[in-house]
Design a protein around this motif. Structure first.
Motif, short mmCIF file in Angstrom:
data_model
loop_
_atom_site.label_atom_id
_atom_site.label_comp_id
_atom_site.label_asym_id
_atom_site.label_seq_id
_atom_site.Cartn_x
_atom_site.Cartn_y
_atom_site.Cartn_z
N VAL A 1 -48.27 20.02 32.20
CA VAL A 1 -49.04 21.14 32.73
C VAL A 1 -50.08 21.60 31.71
CG1 VAL A 1 -48.94 23.57 33.46
CG2 VAL A 1 -47.24 21.93 34.31
N TYR B 1 -52.91 19.13 31.69
CA TYR B 1 -53.75 19.33 32.88
C TYR B 1 -54.70 20.51 32.66
CZ TYR B 1 -52.15 16.09 36.51
OH TYR B 1 -51.91 14.97 37.28
N GLN B 2 -54.19 21.59 32.07
CA GLN B 2 -55.02 22.77 31.83
C GLN B 2 -56.18 22.45 30.89
OE1 GLN B 2 -51.93 25.39 30.46
NE2 GLN B 2 -51.51 26.21 32.50
N GLN C 1 -57.71 20.83 38.97
CA GLN C 1 -56.81 21.93 39.36
C GLN C 1 -56.04 21.55 40.61
OE1 GLN C 1 -56.30 25.25 37.81
NE2 GLN C 1 -54.54 24.84 39.13
N LEU D 1 -53.28 19.29 39.66
CA LEU D 1 -52.20 20.07 39.03
C LEU D 1 -51.39 20.81 40.09
CD1 LEU D 1 -50.62 21.36 36.73
CD2 LEU D 1 -52.52 22.97 36.41
#
Length: 218
Positions: free
Chosen positions: A80, A83-84, A202, A205
């Motif tokens: 995560v 991904y950010q 996004q 994600l």
């Protein structure tokens, strides 16, 4: 699984191993035994080794000194976080590429091949083209440091990206997002391209969090 008859086709073995990883037949953290895989696929060890090296380049296999090779393992929380980071990095890459207004013929050619794989519902083939598409945008940005960061982060997320693409409508959603992104870059629309890239990552994600049953952070 059907045995592979042609020893020289390491790319076919690579695709077979990708499928085994995606289906969980080869599990995260599992040691890669080249001889065992060669026997299972009925080929010599050499093409299996070549295929494993290719999968290392994609981040699906990890090698550790004095320990051997293992199916890539990444904690969900770390995925995560990556991904950010990618949300902002991909946005910057798209913005810089749009600013330079390069020819997008190569991007469009990749998109055409991606559409074929959506029709065929071939997740592995689509994933390979998806990787090529994003790497090309990073290259078109003209920023070598950004390109290097992109390759590193993209490879570490390979298994998670395969999971999101394999979900119902995953390929179709991804295809729409890539098309919008390529059009914005081709038109030289910096902000639109950046927003399209950020929204795309996004979205990926969000799908991952849905698959894993975890809540998005507010």
């Amino acid at each position: 699984m059907e045995p592979i008859r042609k020893e020289s086709l390491s790319d076919i073995i690579e695709h077979q191993l990708e499928t085994m990883i995606l289906k969980g037949e080869l599990k995260p953290g599992q040691r890669v035994n080249e001889l065992e895989l060669a026997n299972k696929l009925q080929v010599s060890r050499s093409p299996v080794r070549e295929a494993c090296l290719k999968l290392m380049g994609k981040g699906l296999i990890q090698a550790f000194p004095n320990r051997g090779s293992f199916i890539a393992s990444l904690e969900v929380a770390e995925a995560v976080e990556i991904y950010q980071i990618r949300i902002e990095l991909e946005g910057l890459a798209a913005r810089l590429a749009a600013r330079l207004q390069p020819s997008t013929d190569s991007l469009n050619n990749i998109l055409e091949e991606m559409r074929k794989q959506v029709t065929a519902q071939d997740v592995q083939a689509y994933f390979r083209l998806n990787r090529e598409f994003h790497l090309l945008i990073a290259s078109l940005s003209g920023n070598e440091t950004l390109k290097s960061l992109h390759v590193n982060l993209f490879n570490r997320l390979s298994l998670f990206q395969l999971k999101t693409l394999a979900q119902p409508q995953g390929l179709q959603t991804s295809m729409r997002e890539h098309t919008i992104l390529a059009q914005a870059i081709g038109a030289g629309q910096e902000e639109t391209a950046a927003q399209a890239a950020r929204s795309h990552v996004q979205s990926s994600l969000n799908r991952l969090q849905t698959v894993l049953g975890i809540s998005a952070k507010k």
